[in-house]
Enzyme design. Structure first.
Site: not given
Ligand code: NAD
Length: 494
Positions: A176, A246, A267, A301
């Site tokens: 995407r 997140s 997102e 999400c």
């Molecule tokens: P997360 O925020 O913990 O991690 C997402 C990504 O960010 C991973 O690649 C992780 O390695 C990276 N990351 C983590 N900490 C970071 C930092 N300090 N600096 C840079 N990168 C960092 O999320 P997750 O647990 O992998 O995914 C779940 C979350 O994603 C849920 O909140 C869900 O709602 C959201 N999500 C949103 C959408 C959307 O389109 N709005 C789609 C899918 C998931």
């Protein structure tokens, strides 16, 4: 370009085995990280180590920027038709390889194979859609109001793009972003979640096989995302950050991106309400509810987080939902009859246990499930809670699991107030037999997306994204390609 360290995906009844790269893809090489560390990838269905992938350092991150920068001008100058054909070839390859890709996703993410297959096809759609969009990036021309000159606007590639994705849709969240970036003429660096890196490497491998030139797509995995991403954003050459994850991490990254004024698309998390009005067709609403709640085992999400059901149909909706949820088989993702797979890790199971316990303490009734089975693997059963009290934690946080939470309401105004009572605004679901009511309520719901008499909004051709703290910008559709462009205005006196 051959990878040396591979994970050997076993053959299945649907597909032959396959070697998946486990090293960083930087420019024209697959290679280990500068410090030679590895990250363990766990199979959530068993809790066992599935594979190990390279762990990138800050130095590797900067080398990725160099590789993407070196490839940038040639890729931007590649004719749109050629870029379109390459993207179309990525679509064809992804569809042709969808069986083993689905198996791979199921193994490293834990989701049911049917969900994984659905994800691969959805992910592939972004390549097809943006192959079609690559040749339709139109500009604008107008006469200045003063009449002295013309205003010409062209959309140019924004530049090197850093794409960060979560573990819950490891293929779709990557394509995407990659597909519109490449369609717009940008080169990119994908940083997938450390939980599900194999899918990202597999997609990159397919893209190289499809003819995408080296350096256009780079992929790094790291156990130190905060340090590596911060250094990359501060380096100065990354011009776009497209993040899915997140809200908490999104907020941090917006701060980081501020120093070098990097353009951001976000997102983020959701807390989707699912409203069922008295005049709704209950069977249809149940079918939609099962998709909205149980796609991906609730780890989406867009997952319906709070069901608000009008008093007249509350009992019937509850009865039918419990019956449907009870029929979903919990099991290992790759097992053929699994309807709901494993959660991503033990922390996800523990979080849901805490949310359910808090709701029960405040008076919720457990109509189904409610207790995690003992291991191995990270499982939580399909669960239904009714009459959840306002103020319960489960109404405020993303559940991210197969737990349906039901509350009755009396008036439509009350339902809208409850639905909007959250900092999130990604998606809202609404079932009603009256389209006029549906559209009026939809206008008042504070969400970037509304599913009206539908359980699913995701579509490569539609603008996906959230309001409030659910995000900035849109992915998919013609909006998605614009996120990877810069509008250049030329004042012309001719
Ligand atoms: P997360 O925020 O913990 O991690 C997402 C990504 O960010 C991973 O690649 C992780 O390695 C990276 N990351 C983590 N900490 C970071 C930092 N300090 N600096 C840079 N990168 C960092 O999320 P997750 O647990 O992998 O995914 C779940 C979350 O994603 C849920 O909140 C869900 O709602 C959201 N999500 C949103 C959408 C959307 O389109 N709005 C789609 C899918 C998931």
């Amino acid at each position: 370009m051959k990878a040396t360290n591979n994970y050997l995906l076993p053959a299945s009844s649907a597909a032959p085995g396959r070697a998946i790269p486990t090293d960083l893809l930087i420019g024209d090489r697959w290679r280990t990280g500068a410090e030679n560390e590895r990250i363990e990838v766990i199979n959530p269905s068993t809790g066992e180590v599935l594979a190990c992938v390279a762990d990138a350092t800050v130095k590797d991150g900067i080398e990725c920027i160099e590789a993407a920068s070196r490839a940038a001008s040639a890729w931007a100058a590649t004719p749109p038709r050629k870029r379109a054909e390459l993207l179309r070839s990525c679509f064809d390859r992804m569809v042709a390889n969808s069986d083993w890709l689905a198996q791979l996703i199921s193994l490293e993410n834990g989701k049911a194979l049917a969900d994984a297959k659905g994800e691969v096809l959805y992910a592939a759609e972004f390549f097809r859609w943006y192959a079609e969009e690559a040749v339709r990036l139109e500009g604008e021309i107008s006469t200045a109001p003063s009449g002295t000159n013309r205003i010409v606007v062209m959309y140019q590639p924004i530049g090197v793009s850093l794409l960060i994705t979560p573990w819950n849709f490891p293929a779709a969240m990557a394509t995407r972003k990659i597909a519109p970036a490449l369609a717009a003429g940008c080169t990119c660096i994908l940083k997938p979640a450390e939980e599900t890196p194999l899918t990202a490497y597999a997609v990159a491998q397919l893209m190289l096989e499809a003819g995408i030139p080296p350096g256009v797509v780079n992929v790094i995995t790291t156990a130190k995302p905060a340090a590596v991403v911060k250094a990359m954003l501060h380096e100065g050459r990354v011009r776009k950050l497209s993040f899915t994850g997140s809200t908490e991490v999104g907020r941090l990254l917006l701060h980081e991106a501020a120093d070098t004024i990097v353009n951001c698309s976000m997102e983020l998390g959701g807390n989707a309400p699912f409203l069922v009005l008295d005049d709704a067709n209950v069977a249809d609403a149940i079918a939609g509810a099962m998709v909205a709640k149980m796609r991906n085992g609730g780890e989406a999400c867009t997952a319906a987080n709070r069901f608000y059901v009008q008093r007249g149909v509350y009992a019937e909706f509850t009865r039918q939902l419990v019956a449907k949820m009870a029929a979903v088989k919990l099991g290992e993702g790759c097992a053929p009859d699994t309807g709901c797979g494993a959660l991503i890790n033990q922390a996800a199971v523990s979080k849901i246990e805490t949310l359910v316990a808090d709701a029960v303490k405040r008076g919720a009734r457990v109509l189904l499930g409610g207790t995690a089975p003992s291991g191995p693997g990270f499982f939580f059963p399909p669960t239904v809670l009714s009459d959840v009290a306002p103020g319960s934690e489960i109404l405020e946080q993303e559940i991210f699991g197969p737990v349906a939470v039901l509350m009755p309401f009396d008036s439509v105004d009350e339902a809208i107030r409850l639905a909007n009572d959250t900092e999130y605004g990604l998606v809202a679901y609404l079932y009603t037999g009256d389209l006029k009511t549906g559209l009026r309520v939809a206008e008042r719901l504070e969400s970037g997306m509304i599913a009206l008499n539908r359980g699913l909004v995701s579509d490569a051709a539609a603008p996906f994204g959230g309001m409030k703290q659910s995000g900035l910008g849109r992915e998919g559709s013609h909006h998605g390609i614009r996120e990877f462009t810069e509008a250049k205005y030329i004042a012309v006196d001719w």
